[in-house]
Write a protein that holds these residues in place. Structure first.
Motif, PDB file in Angstrom:
ATOM      1  N   ASN A 128       0.850  -1.183   0.000  1.00 22.15           N
ATOM      2  CA  ASN A 128       0.000   0.000   0.000  1.00 22.15           C
ATOM      3  C   ASN A 128       0.891   1.239   0.000  1.00 22.15           C
ATOM      4  OD1 ASN A 128      -2.633  -1.250   0.160  1.00 22.15           O
ATOM      5  ND2 ASN A 128      -2.066  -1.865   2.219  1.00 22.15           N
ATOM      6  N   LYS A 129       0.657   2.122  -0.953  1.00 20.35           N
ATOM      7  CA  LYS A 129       1.445   3.350  -1.088  1.00 20.35           C
ATOM      8  C   LYS A 129       0.512   4.482  -1.504  1.00 20.35           C
ATOM      9  CE  LYS A 129       5.869   1.702  -1.024  1.00 20.35           C
ATOM     10  NZ  LYS A 129       7.067   2.274  -0.361  1.00 20.35           N
ATOM     11  N   ASP A 130       0.782   5.683  -1.008  1.00 18.93           N
ATOM     12  CA  ASP A 130       0.074   6.846  -1.537  1.00 18.93           C
ATOM     13  C   ASP A 130       0.570   7.134  -2.952  1.00 18.93           C
ATOM     14  OD1 ASP A 130      -1.239   7.158   0.874  1.00 18.93           O
ATOM     15  OD2 ASP A 130       0.128   8.705   1.620  1.00 18.93           O
ATOM     16  N   ALA A 131      -0.325   7.660  -3.795  1.00 16.06           N
ATOM     17  CA  ALA A 131       0.071   8.132  -5.122  1.00 16.06           C
ATOM     18  C   ALA A 131       0.187   9.651  -5.060  1.00 16.06           C
ATOM     19  CB  ALA A 131      -0.955   7.715  -6.170  1.00 16.06           C
ATOM     20  N   VAL A 132       1.273  10.191  -5.616  1.00 17.78           N
ATOM     21  CA  VAL A 132       1.578  11.607  -5.434  1.00 17.78           C
ATOM     22  C   VAL A 132       1.911  12.258  -6.779  1.00 17.78           C
ATOM     23  CG1 VAL A 132       3.020  13.286  -4.229  1.00 17.78           C
ATOM     24  CG2 VAL A 132       2.538  11.062  -3.156  1.00 17.78           C
ATOM     25  N   LEU A 133       1.205  13.342  -7.081  1.00 15.58           N
ATOM     26  CA  LEU A 133       1.553  14.202  -8.206  1.00 15.58           C
ATOM     27  C   LEU A 133       2.269  15.423  -7.654  1.00 15.58           C
ATOM     28  CD1 LEU A 133      -1.841  14.214 -10.182  1.00 15.58           C
ATOM     29  CD2 LEU A 133       0.184  12.836 -10.676  1.00 15.58           C
ATOM     30  N   TYR A 134       3.375  15.824  -8.283  1.00 10.51           N
ATOM     31  CA  TYR A 134       4.087  16.997  -7.782  1.00 10.51           C
ATOM     32  C   TYR A 134       4.507  17.898  -8.933  1.00 10.51           C
ATOM     33  CZ  TYR A 134       8.606  14.895  -9.132  1.00 10.51           C
ATOM     34  OH  TYR A 134       9.664  14.365  -9.837  1.00 10.51           O
ATOM     35  N   VAL A 270      18.153   5.978  -1.416  1.00  9.46           N
ATOM     36  CA  VAL A 270      16.970   5.821  -0.560  1.00  9.46           C
ATOM     37  C   VAL A 270      16.737   4.342  -0.272  1.00  9.46           C
ATOM     38  CG1 VAL A 270      15.873   7.914  -1.415  1.00  9.46           C
ATOM     39  CG2 VAL A 270      15.388   5.745  -2.542  1.00  9.46           C
ATOM     40  N   GLU A 271      16.317   4.043   0.930  1.00  6.24           N
ATOM     41  CA  GLU A 271      15.965   2.672   1.301  1.00  6.24           C
ATOM     42  C   GLU A 271      14.483   2.402   1.080  1.00  6.24           C
ATOM     43  OE1 GLU A 271      17.602  -0.107   2.141  1.00  6.24           O
ATOM     44  OE2 GLU A 271      19.338   1.074   1.506  1.00  6.24           O
ATOM     45  N   GLU A 272      13.677   3.461   1.198  1.00  3.37           N
ATOM     46  CA  GLU A 272      12.237   3.299   1.016  1.00  3.37           C
ATOM     47  C   GLU A 272      11.628   4.654   0.705  1.00  3.37           C
ATOM     48  OE1 GLU A 272       9.620   1.564  -0.112  1.00  3.37           O
ATOM     49  OE2 GLU A 272      10.573   0.024   1.104  1.00  3.37           O
ATOM     50  N   LEU A 273      10.502   4.640   0.017  1.00  2.00           N
ATOM     51  CA  LEU A 273       9.724   5.842  -0.230  1.00  2.00           C
ATOM     52  C   LEU A 273       8.284   5.579   0.207  1.00  2.00           C
ATOM     53  CD1 LEU A 273      11.004   6.943  -3.772  1.00  2.00           C
ATOM     54  CD2 LEU A 273      11.403   8.139  -1.607  1.00  2.00           C
ATOM     55  N   PRO A 274       7.628   6.550   0.834  1.00  5.18           N
ATOM     56  CA  PRO A 274       6.262   6.316   1.318  1.00  5.18           C
ATOM     57  C   PRO A 274       5.211   6.337   0.225  1.00  5.18           C
ATOM     58  CG  PRO A 274       6.943   8.561   1.810  1.00  5.18           C
ATOM     59  CD  PRO A 274       8.142   7.862   1.254  1.00  5.18           C
ATOM     60  N   GLY A 275       5.589   6.769  -0.974  1.00  2.01           N
ATOM     61  CA  GLY A 275       4.606   6.873  -2.044  1.00  2.01           C
ATOM     62  C   GLY A 275       5.174   6.526  -3.400  1.00  2.01           C
ATOM     63  N   MET A 276       4.326   6.703  -4.404  1.00  2.00           N
ATOM     64  CA  MET A 276       4.700   6.579  -5.812  1.00  2.00           C
ATOM     65  C   MET A 276       4.507   7.977  -6.401  1.00  2.00           C
ATOM     66  SD  MET A 276       2.343   3.207  -6.540  1.00  2.00           S
ATOM     67  CE  MET A 276       0.869   4.140  -6.093  1.00  2.00           C
ATOM     68  N   TYR A 277       5.459   8.443  -7.187  1.00  2.00           N
ATOM     69  CA  TYR A 277       5.496   9.864  -7.525  1.00  2.00           C
ATOM     70  C   TYR A 277       5.491  10.070  -9.036  1.00  2.00           C
ATOM     71  CZ  TYR A 277       6.769   9.910  -2.645  1.00  2.00           C
ATOM     72  OH  TYR A 277       6.758   9.700  -1.297  1.00  2.00           O
ATOM     73  N   LEU A 278       4.859  11.187  -9.446  1.00  2.00           N
ATOM     74  CA  LEU A 278       4.828  11.563 -10.855  1.00  2.00           C
ATOM     75  C   LEU A 278       4.802  13.082 -10.952  1.00  2.00           C
ATOM     76  CD1 LEU A 278       4.550  10.683 -13.862  1.00  2.00           C
ATOM     77  CD2 LEU A 278       2.078  10.896 -13.563  1.00  2.00           C
ATOM     78  N   SER A 279       5.741  13.646 -11.693  1.00  2.00           N
ATOM     79  CA  SER A 279       5.750  15.096 -11.885  1.00  2.00           C
ATOM     80  C   SER A 279       4.729  15.488 -12.947  1.00  2.00           C
ATOM     81  CB  SER A 279       7.146  15.570 -12.292  1.00  2.00           C
ATOM     82  OG  SER A 279       7.524  15.006 -13.538  1.00  2.00           O
TER      83      SER A 279
END
Length: 518
Positions: A128-134, A270-279
């Motif tokens: 489970n991961k948050d999806a993030v637009l930045y 990085v060892e881990e990221l709390p989300g999945m990211y897309l610019s």
């Protein structure tokens, strides 16, 4: 920019495919019967087959290559309803109800995958991961704020943030809560096992080329024809082959365009990221997620999308991603690189339903716009309901017959002008090199007997010569140096160095050319 060619893997290879033991299946070598024939052995076809087999339907899957080999095996494998900046656009063009059904369909797809993983105990790196637009540009801030307002109207669990947890100057980030990521082929392998256990059949290296309709067979059944001249009689055909292998009056080649995008897998800081990211910045989009490779955390860095067969040399896109990884994550090792091809509809919503109004027993699912994990799973449920005779709200919004003047008409003219431009450009292009100047591992457009030809010299020095005229609509293909293929800039067909079809809509390979020296 530095040249990173020597630091990248020499040949593209997908981690998903390399790390999955795929069973082999026979080639169809005789005529057969089934209730339903599914064309395409990716996530859409296998999930649909799984659902129908559980309902007791007799299903046969035909795959032109190996199962999982297509876009499914080359994805970023984000399972999310956050399909870039889409909900403000959907509300503006189609209304809140349309946008809400779209969101609900993709959320149900995510829930289905999550529940299926739990039900079968599938070891597929599901997280489970948050999806993030930045966005790093001021103009992106307003876009993200408008998208957040759309989320609020639709009741989407979300929040706005002012940064992301890695070294980019993000001015705003939009978080969609409780999404997920996984290893798609380990997940699909279990669904395939369940499909086979329920009586389903799979044939590999079996290319479906056409359908004889009821009026042509003179019976209450369809016949799917393969490239080897065999037939499967059935009552319904589901085209889940990325690009529809049978278009009827749908004219999908005029209603979609193909884009390629790229991924590198690399070790980073990085060892881990709390989300999945897309610019969401215009031009240089970047996708970031983590994955375990041999027990070690790696980054999947994606982006560099462009229309198939167009733009700068394709190897440059991998180098751009490598440079991004060096700058942001200090990457040190790149064990894999690969690319994918995705189809875009005129209004950015997939086509799922009858191929045309005249053929209501032949169905397509296409145009996922890089969001294939939830879109394909939603499509599988919609196709299942069509087969079983159910009626759902999703059928209307994903209808293949829909047309909205805004934005479809604008995109229709723009895309078809682009096709015409590249058609003419290819015809005016002359040979770029002499055959003797082409080194091992290189390719070029040449002139042989006054005609345009594509020449590739392999590592052993052998020349592979093909006619560069695409067999779909006659455009001239261009060399893809990242994947070593010939790609059509008009409708996205792709061919091997020997002219075999890799991606549709073309069904026939490029003709081979004699250099006149042998």
């Amino acid at each position: 920019m530095s040249n990173y060619y020597d630091e990248l893997p020499q040949y593209p290879e997908s981690y998903w495919l390399d790390s999955t033991n795929r069973p082999g299946f026979p080639k169809l070598d005789k005529n057969e019967k089934a209730e339903v024939v599914i064309v395409g052995g990716g996530i859409t076809g296998i999930t649909t087959g799984y659902l129908l087999a559980k309902e007791g339907v007799d299903v046969t899957i035909l795959e032109g290559d190996r199962i999982f080999n297509g876009t499914t095996g080359h994805t970023t494998a984000k399972i999310t309803a956050q399909h870039e900046l889409i909900y403000d656009e959907l509300i503006e063009h189609f209304g809140e109800n349309f946008a809400k059904i779209y969101y609900d369909a993709n959320t149900k797809a995510l829930d289905f995958i999550r529940n299926t993983v739990k039900e079968h105990g599938i070891d597929c790196q599901f997280e489970n991961k948050d999806a993030v637009l930045y966005g790093t540009e001021e103009k992106s801030v307003r876009k993200l704020e408008k998208e957040y307002e759309a989320y609020q109207k639709l009741g989407i669990p979300s929040e706005l943030a002012g940064s992301v947890p890695f070294n980019v100057d993000a001015k705003r980030a939009l978080i969609m809560k409780d999404q997920a990521q996984f290893h798609p082929l380990e997940y699909l392998a279990k669904l395939l096992d369940e499909f086979l256990a329920a009586g389903g059949k799979v044939y590999e290296n079996t290319t479906a080329v056409s359908i004889m309709t009821e009026s042509e067979t003179g019976a209450d059944e369809l016949e799917v024809e393969t490239s080897d001249g065999h037939f499967i009689s059935c009552h319904k055909v589901l085209s889940c082959s990325h690009y529809p292998f049978y278009e009827a009056e749908g004219y999908y080649f005029m209603r979609m365009h193909a884009e390629r995008s790229y991924i590198v897998a690399a070790k980073g800081n990085v060892e881990e990221l709390p989300g999945m990211y897309l610019s969401v910045d215009k031009g240089e989009k970047r996708s970031v997620r983590t994955v375990k490779i041999n027990g070690e955390t790696h980054l999947l860095l994606g982006g560099e999308g462009h229309k198939t067969g167009q733009g700068e040399p394709t190897l440059t896109h991998y180098e751009n991603l490598y440079e991004f990884g060096k700058d942001v994550f200090e990457i040190t090792d790149v064990p894999y690189r690969w690319s994918a091809q995705d189809l875009y509809t005129q209004d950015n919503v997939p086509y799922i339903g009858p191929v045309s109004a005249l053929h209501t027993n032949i169905f397509v699912a296409t145009g996922y716009r890089k969001w294939g994990m939830t879109s394909s799973t939603a499509a599988a449920h919609i196709l299942k309901d069509y087969v079983l005779g159910n009626d759902t709200p999703e059928m209307e919004i994903f209808s293949t017959e829909r047309f909205h003047a805004d934005p479809s008409l604008k995109h229709f003219f723009r895309e078809n002008w682009d096709v015409a431009k590249h058609f003419v450009k290819g015809k005016l292009q002359f040979g770029q090199k002499d055959l003797d100047d082409i080194k091992p591992g290189e390719a070029a457009v040449v002139r042989i007997g006054g005609n345009r030809a594509g020449a590739y010299r392999d590592e052993d020095g052998e020349l592979h010569l093909v006619d560069t005229t695409c067999t779909h609509m006659g455009c001239e293909v261009e060399w893809n140096n990242g994947e070593r293929s010939w790609d059509c800039p008009c409708h996205g067909s792709r061919f091997t160095v020997d002219g075999d079809v890799m991606e549709g809509p073309a069904k026939k390979g490029l003709s081979k050319v004699d250099d006149g020296l042998s």
